[in-house]
Scaffold this active site. Structure first.
Site, mmCIF file in Angstrom:
data_model
loop_
_atom_site.group_PDB
_atom_site.id
_atom_site.type_symbol
_atom_site.label_atom_id
_atom_site.label_comp_id
_atom_site.label_asym_id
_atom_site.label_seq_id
_atom_site.Cartn_x
_atom_site.Cartn_y
_atom_site.Cartn_z
ATOM 1 C CB SER A 168 30.711 33.946 53.867
ATOM 2 O OG SER A 168 31.809 34.507 53.169
ATOM 3 C CE LYS A 220 45.688 41.036 33.799
ATOM 4 N NZ LYS A 220 44.482 41.836 34.022
#
Length: 340
Positions: A168, A220
């Site tokens: 990763s 948001k």
């Protein structure tokens, strides 16, 4: 069982006492250091050639008799004398270490090490990074990768050695190397993005507890732990993950264009042998083997930027280590009693 109960009580009292003492000491340290300027760290440089030479000489002293050792030292002295008359200009290899956690905390030292070496390194030199990381936060590993990119941009050859794992975010860093060397059974890949979080909204409703999420901006907050998640929020969250994944793929493709990125960017991991077939790495070898070979013809310098810890930080580390040792000792006793 009676022994375990008594031991558990003793352990709890001991840990409580130790923690209480350390908290008091930390409080005093915090008061004393309040208002003081944070001291800078220090760059530590050691010559690895001397380390390898010391290992060899120690073995020679053990295995050879006095006459053999004397003869060997004579040959070495003659060789050194010749080299002094016609000094050989050796290339330099700067060796760095990166042991990554989920926040890529080692980036703080890495950035200073790279800044230092770039003041002297030339395209004739080499930087070797011994990398170990299973990945972590995107922005943290993005910064760590950007630090390595500085080496490539300066035209200094970069070799990345992986002995255990570079997955990763770890592989995001590794792919910047012009050459990636992996141990045969190191873990590599995991070119993907993952995010997960629990949601306890139904549990709260069961107990008649309301939780409200107020936002300014439609997206948001897409998913939340306490509020009720919507399908629209999930879709937006997934869209953000897909965008991040595409950026990750583009980044890897930029530095390793030979990869079939769609085949390797599935989030899968491979051992070094299989990773070699997929061109995720260039060579199968341990970092020890590679550096020992380079030490024969080059001057190897290990760089480590050591942060100076404040008193309260040192106390905190000591407290953590003490608790870990106590728990480990307790666990060892329990397992010994169980398996005897």
């Amino acid at each position: 069982m009676e022994f375990f109960a008594e031991f558990a009580i003793f352990l709890a009292k001991t840990v409580t006492l130790v923690v209480a003492i350390l908290v008091v000491l930390a409080s005093f340290a915090a008061l004393r250091s309040k208002g003081r300027r944070k001291t800078a760290g220090q760059l530590q440089v050691s010559k690895l050639n001397d380390f390898y030479k010391g290992l060899r000489e120690r073995l020679e002293q053990t295995l050879l008799d006095k006459d053999q050792l004397k003869a060997l030292r004579k040959v070495e002295a003659k060789t050194e004398k010749k080299q002094k008359k016609k000094p050989e200009v050796k290339s330099r290899v700067f060796v760095l270490d990166f042991d990554g956690d989920i926040k890529a905390s080692a980036t703080e030292s890495l950035r200073h090490e790279i800044t230092a070496l770039l003041t002297l390194a030339t395209p004739k030199d080499e930087v070797v990074l011994r990398l170990e990381s299973g990945g972590g936060m995107v922005h943290s590993y993005g910064l760590a990768s950007s630090q390595l990119a500085r080496i490539r941009d300066a035209g200094v050859p970069l070799t990345v050695c992986i002995d255990k794992v570079a997955a990763s975010g770890g592989y995001m860093m590794a792919c910047i190397g012009e050459k990636i060397i992996s141990a045969p059974f190191a873990i590599l890949g995991s070119i993907g993005v993952v995010a997960q979080l629990p949601n306890v909204n139904r549990l709260l409703k069961k107990h008649d507890i309301d939780f409200e999420v107020l936002t300014a901006g439609e997206y948001k907050r897409t998913l939340t732990v306490f509020g009720e998640n919507t399908e629209k929020g999930r879709e937006k969250f997934q869209e953000d993950l897909d965008i991040t994944h595409q950026l990750f793929k583009n980044f890897v493709s930029r530095y390793r264009p030979q990869l079939d990125i769609d085949k390797v960017a599935t989030g899968e991991i491979w051992l070094g042998i299989a990773a070699m077939d997929k061109q995720l790495v260039d060579e199968l070898k341990t970092s020890d083997e590679y550096l020992a070979e380079r030490a024969k013809k080059s001057e190897l310098y290990h760089l480590h930027y050591a942060e100076r810890k404040s008193l309260q930080e040192r106390i905190g580390m000591a407290a953590s280590g003490s608790v870990d040792r106590v728990l480990l000792s307790w666990w060892s006793r329990l397992t010994q009693q169980r398996f005897w």
